[in-house]
Design a protein around this motif. Sequence first.
Motif, short mmCIF file in Angstrom:
data_model
loop_
_atom_site.label_atom_id
_atom_site.label_comp_id
_atom_site.label_asym_id
_atom_site.label_seq_id
_atom_site.Cartn_x
_atom_site.Cartn_y
_atom_site.Cartn_z
N GLU A 94 0.83 -1.20 0.00
CA GLU A 94 0.00 0.00 0.00
C GLU A 94 0.86 1.25 0.00
O GLU A 94 0.54 2.25 -0.67
N LEU A 95 1.96 1.21 0.71
CA LEU A 95 2.85 2.36 0.79
C LEU A 95 3.46 2.68 -0.57
O LEU A 95 3.59 3.85 -0.94
N LYS A 96 3.82 1.65 -1.32
CA LYS A 96 4.39 1.87 -2.64
C LYS A 96 3.39 2.52 -3.60
O LYS A 96 3.76 3.26 -4.50
N GLN A 97 2.12 2.22 -3.40
CA GLN A 97 1.09 2.77 -4.28
C GLN A 97 0.67 4.19 -3.88
O GLN A 97 0.35 5.01 -4.73
N ASP A 98 0.67 4.46 -2.57
CA ASP A 98 0.13 5.73 -2.10
C ASP A 98 0.74 6.06 -0.74
O ASP A 98 0.19 5.69 0.30
N VAL A 99 1.86 6.76 -0.74
CA VAL A 99 2.54 7.08 0.51
C VAL A 99 1.69 7.97 1.41
O VAL A 99 1.42 7.63 2.57
N PRO A 100 1.22 9.14 0.93
CA PRO A 100 0.48 10.02 1.84
C PRO A 100 -0.82 9.39 2.33
O PRO A 100 -1.16 9.52 3.52
#
Length: 297
Positions: free
Chosen positions: A42-48
């Motif tokens: 999930e972090l790789k797709q959308d950090v904020p």
Amino acid sequence: MISRRAVLQGSAALAAMAGWQRGWPLPASVPIGLQLYSVGAELKQDVPGTLRRVREIGYTMVETAGIAGLTGKEFRAQLDRAGLVCHSAHMQLKSSKSELSESEVGPLFDEAHAIGAHYVVCSGIFAANAVSGAETLDDFKVLADRVNALALKAKKAGLQYAYHNHNFEFRKVEGGRVGYDVLLERTEKGLVDMELDCGWVVVAGYDPADYFRRYPGRYKMLHIKDFVSGTGPTIARSSAERPKGTELGRGHIDYRPILRAAKEAGIHDYYVEQEPPFLEMKALDAVKVDYEYLRAL
């Protein structure tokens, strides 16, 4: 005169302290962190968006396992916007390298500083000639020496090193000794701290609380995770031979005695880390279950 508000606040503080002394594992005053490996995809797709959701769940601090392709400065800005702090960074080291050179660790130390971390952490940095899955007593001695050397580099860079275990360090070596014990005894107290992954200790067939008692002052941080029941102790590295991760409270590990012992041992940082794959729900939903389980203990 003492105000009614002050009396109520004082009473609440005393009640919280009394509850902690009675054995509440993690009172509300103790922050719960998240190892971001749990939400790595999930972090790789959308950090904020991912960091914002982590904070909304209730986590106030995180530990990194890579920073999703951003620079340290960029990732720190995202943490600040989400209202999160990062005290610890797992370094992406190549354990097969014969030497841990300044050219390899220097940029990782710089990254740790940039995101605001105090601890730098890694595990399993055996020398290149160690046979994976069949490490010997000498291999664990060399591992300890490499850890000491890396910790000294971290100290010179103004950081504190900590070693994170898995299950494979609990291999029995010559003389019936446990490899992890060799590592503890051969690394320098104060220079090398320990981050105990409680889940992997239990998977290997050992008791985290026993290690807190046997090696006082060595442990500063915990990883808290659970596994599905039904398999016996194993030190296997293969995912096919290891139990599957699951949400806290849905597996077989009772964290109440572990967390009470951790409090007595002076451990100050607690990180949820759930092992993928996520079998019944999405990762962010799973780490919400994990957080709520700990808060309800």
